[in-house]
Scaffold this motif. Structure first.
Motif, PDB file in Angstrom:
ATOM      1  N   GLU A  51       0.838  -1.206   0.000  1.00  0.00           N
ATOM      2  CA  GLU A  51       0.000   0.000   0.000  1.00  0.00           C
ATOM      3  C   GLU A  51       0.871   1.253   0.000  1.00  0.00           C
ATOM      4  O   GLU A  51       0.584   2.239  -0.698  1.00  0.00           O
ATOM      5  N   ASP A  52       1.963   1.211   0.794  1.00  0.00           N
ATOM      6  CA  ASP A  52       2.891   2.349   0.807  1.00  0.00           C
ATOM      7  C   ASP A  52       3.564   2.518  -0.552  1.00  0.00           C
ATOM      8  O   ASP A  52       3.792   3.636  -1.036  1.00  0.00           O
ATOM      9  N   ARG A  93       2.519   9.047  -6.368  1.00  0.00           N
ATOM     10  CA  ARG A  93       3.327  10.276  -6.317  1.00  0.00           C
ATOM     11  C   ARG A  93       4.194  10.408  -7.570  1.00  0.00           C
ATOM     12  O   ARG A  93       4.349  11.501  -8.116  1.00  0.00           O
ATOM     13  N   VAL A  94       4.744   9.284  -8.050  1.00  0.00           N
ATOM     14  CA  VAL A  94       5.547   9.326  -9.279  1.00  0.00           C
ATOM     15  C   VAL A  94       4.690   9.812 -10.443  1.00  0.00           C
ATOM     16  O   VAL A  94       5.130  10.620 -11.257  1.00  0.00           O
ATOM     17  N   THR A 102       4.902  10.270   2.771  1.00  0.00           N
ATOM     18  CA  THR A 102       5.204   9.565   1.513  1.00  0.00           C
ATOM     19  C   THR A 102       6.651   9.088   1.448  1.00  0.00           C
ATOM     20  O   THR A 102       7.013   8.365   0.513  1.00  0.00           O
ATOM     21  N   LEU A 103       7.483   9.513   2.413  1.00  0.00           N
ATOM     22  CA  LEU A 103       8.893   9.162   2.385  1.00  0.00           C
ATOM     23  C   LEU A 103       9.166   7.913   3.206  1.00  0.00           C
ATOM     24  O   LEU A 103       8.402   7.556   4.108  1.00  0.00           O
ATOM     25  N   CYS A 133      10.604  20.949  -0.983  1.00  0.00           N
ATOM     26  CA  CYS A 133      10.564  20.411   0.381  1.00  0.00           C
ATOM     27  C   CYS A 133      10.925  18.929   0.393  1.00  0.00           C
ATOM     28  O   CYS A 133      11.579  18.441   1.325  1.00  0.00           O
ATOM     29  N   GLU A 134      10.520  18.179  -0.641  1.00  0.00           N
ATOM     30  CA  GLU A 134      10.904  16.767  -0.721  1.00  0.00           C
ATOM     31  C   GLU A 134      12.419  16.631  -0.761  1.00  0.00           C
ATOM     32  O   GLU A 134      13.000  15.743  -0.119  1.00  0.00           O
ATOM     33  N   ASN A 135      13.077  17.494  -1.514  1.00  0.00           N
ATOM     34  CA  ASN A 135      14.537  17.428  -1.600  1.00  0.00           C
ATOM     35  C   ASN A 135      15.190  17.800  -0.270  1.00  0.00           C
ATOM     36  O   ASN A 135      16.191  17.186   0.136  1.00  0.00           O
ATOM     37  N   LEU A 136      14.655  18.813   0.426  1.00  0.00           N
ATOM     38  CA  LEU A 136      15.231  19.221   1.705  1.00  0.00           C
ATOM     39  C   LEU A 136      15.045  18.130   2.759  1.00  0.00           C
ATOM     40  O   LEU A 136      15.983  17.786   3.490  1.00  0.00           O
ATOM     41  N   LEU A 137      13.827  17.576   2.856  1.00  0.00           N
ATOM     42  CA  LEU A 137      13.588  16.493   3.814  1.00  0.00           C
ATOM     43  C   LEU A 137      14.397  15.259   3.447  1.00  0.00           C
ATOM     44  O   LEU A 137      14.983  14.586   4.302  1.00  0.00           O
TER      45      LEU A 137
END
Length: 604
Positions: free
Chosen positions: A438-439, A446-447, A482-483, A510-514
């Protein structure tokens, strides 16, 4: 696998020589009743050849109408279509366009269909395959068919030009017998064509000229070229003086061109006509005299006056370098000087100045004009303003570089959810726990969203498009879910103000920073997102190993990474999105020596 049937005598044509002629705009009409497949074909063909334009019609009758409306270079057609099959389309096309390249590209293949297609004049027959290599084959066949068709048209036009030429042109075989004469050649000599074909060239010469032909003219023609004046004896016995040129081809064919020498009045009229033509030419033309000191201009046409802003009186007697200045590069000047010293033609593009001081890009072509004794008489120079073309070229080069950089950055942005999918699938395989699937499915969604986002960026060339008010706290929490975070923890302040931004771009940033904190920190790294106190903005900090002071200036440079398998594009993506919003970013120490990225602006 793609099956092809060749329908022409390809072995007799130099394909590589013809392909160069097809590398101009090629308009392709694709008649295919399957809309999704036709769109796929158009995409692949235009990716294979950037000079291809594919126009699609899903109805055969509409395709035939489109053929009459548009300037089409090649037709591709499916075979099995409602109302009219591909062979019917071929028949209709051949009625009005007998030489149009036509490729039958069908999934319903058989030797019977291929045989019938060939008998009806199809150019190529290709059977659809299952892989993408079929589109490369199709692109090659289109390119070759169009090149061959254009070459045949050029040959036809060339022959028509020879036939219509005012100069007499003839071809003689190795025995000296005429195998071709054009109408002008027959008119000058007074013979009908049929009377000359198969006859020896000595038919046209008086007895006292034969020795000169054999000892001077033919040997020089065989060595390189002979040109001069000779006297022919016409059929009616009258002599005619002609300007004469002889040369041999590699297969020992003798090419002979002659021009009747006009009376003085005719010469004056011709010169007057040429001068008027030069004055009306849309480019600048000058003639210079190298026998005089400093090779001065002795003639300038109206186009040169309009191009440079100088009057004729101002340029006559001057050297052409009066157009040069500080921005004129020495490399191009040296190239022109060397060609003039060697009496060789040359073409360069360089910066010149008009009379009012305005800079412009000038395409200069210089050619020597030789006299009867091959002595240098004059130089002619052609000058054309190419400023606009150069500007377009520079913009295109900048655009290409930008797209290349964007491609590397955006490819990195897709990597994070892909890594999540791989990790979750591995866990699901090892543990049998479907929650991991599921994850993985959420990451796959997301892709898909990210791919659509990136496609929009690539199409528009803009990282930032529609802006709205975005809740940073909510966005960060959603991204974190999502990560693949493992034992890491996230702390988000609730008082972070909303920012006016492109939410899709902000999410990637923000995805790149996290992701950077997760990638470089320990498994239990803590990430904190909060509000800046000194100016509008927010920060993302962690308690990881931190970034050394000496590396901070390089963090946002393409290719900089501290990991062996890193791409160096994550922080480039962050910096580009920050800049595209008009914001700023700085690096400071984070929690317990970790890293803190602060994003701020005057107003957000």
């Amino acid at each position: 696998m793609t099956e092809t049937f060749l329908t022409g005598d390809e072995e007799s044509i130099d394909e590589q020589g013809l392909i160069a002629d097809a590398r101009e705009d090629v308009c392709i009409l694709h008649i295919e009743d399957d809309q999704s497949f036709s769109e796929l074909v158009a995409t692949f063909l235009q990716r294979e050849r950037d000079y291809f334009t594919v126009k699609t019609e899903n109805d055969p009758q509409g395709g035939l109408s489109r053929l009459e409306e548009d300037d089409v270079d090649c037709v591709i057609s499916d075979y099995d279509m409602p109302g009219m099959n591909g062979l019917d389309v071929l028949k209709r096309v051949r009625e009005k366009h007998p030489d149009m390249p036509f490729i039958l590209f069908t999934g319903k293949g058989s030797e019977e269909i291929a045989s019938e297609a060939i008998s009806k004049g199809v150019t190529e027959y290709l059977q659809k395959g299952g892989g993408t290599e079929q589109y490369e084959v199709l692109a090659n066949r289109i390119e070759q068919a169009v090149a061959r068709n254009r070459a045949e048209k050029q040959v036809t036009r060339g022959f028509q030009a020879i036939e219509a030429a005012h100069d007499g042109i003839s071809l003689l075989d190795e025995d000296g017998q005429f195998i071709y004469v054009n109408e002008a050649y027959a008119d000058i000599t007074g013979y009908d064509r049929e009377e000359l074909l198969g006859k020896h060239w000595d038919l046209l010469y008086p007895e006292n000229e034969l020795d000169r032909v054999n000892k001077e003219m033919l040997p020089e023609a065989r060595a390189d070229e002979w040109k001069g004046r000779t006297i022919y004896t016409r059929k009616d016995g009258d002599p005619v003086k002609v300007n004469h040129r002889l040369a041999y081809t590699e297969d020992d064919t003798l090419i002979c061109t002659i021009a009747d020498i006009p009376e003085a009045e005719g010469i004056r009229e011709e010169l007057s006509l040429k001068e008027r033509a030069m004055d009306e030419a849309p480019i600048g033309i000058v003639i210079t005299d190298p026998s005089q000191e400093d090779n001065p201009i002795i003639y300038a046409n109206d186009g040169f006056v309009a191009l440079t802003g100088y009057s004729r009186d101002e340029v006559i007697g001057q050297n052409c370098r009066l157009l040069q200045g500080e921005e004129t590069r020495e490399e191009q000047k040296a190239e022109m000087r060397e060609a003039i010293d060697d009496a060789e033609p040359v073409t360069v593009e360089l910066r010149n100045y008009r009379n009012n001081g305005e800079l412009f890009w000038n395409r200069v072509s210089i050619a020597p004009l030789l006299g009867e004794n091959e002595e240098l008489d004059y130089f002619v120079g052609f000058q054309q303003d190419v400023t606009e073309r150069r500007a377009v070229q520079e913009r295109n080069e900048e655009w290409i570089q930008t797209i290349q950089e964007l491609g590397g950055v955006l490819a990195h942005d897709v990597q994070t959810p892909l890594d999540v999918i791989r990790g979750r699938l591995e866990l699901a395989r090892d543990t049998g726990d479907v929650e991991h699937l599921e994850d993985a499915e959420a990451a796959l969604d997301r892709v898909e969203v990210l791919t659509e986002d990136l496609a929009e960026v690539m199409q528009t060339g803009e990282l930032v498009n529609e802006k709205t008010s975005v809740d940073v706290s909510r966005l960060v929490r959603h991204i974190w879910r999502t990560l693949d975070v493992g034992d890491a923890s996230l702390e988000v302040d609730t008082d972070i103000p909303e920012v006016y931004a492109d939410e899709k771009a902000l999410r990637r940033m923000c995805e790149n920073l996290l992701g950077n904190s997760l990638e470089h920190g320990e498994e239990d790294v803590t990430v904190h997102v909060g509000r800046l106190d000194e100016e509008p903005g927010f920060y993302v900090e962690d308690d990881g190993p931190g970034i050394p002071q000496e590396d901070r200036e390089d963090v946002f440079m393409p290719g900089f990474t501290t990991k062996e398998d890193g791409t160096g594009f994550g922080m480039v993506s962050v910096a580009q999105i920050v800049a595209a919003h008009g914001w700023q970013i700085r690096i400071r120490d984070g929690i317990d020596g970790g890293t803190r990225f602060e994003i701020f602006a005057t107003t957000m």
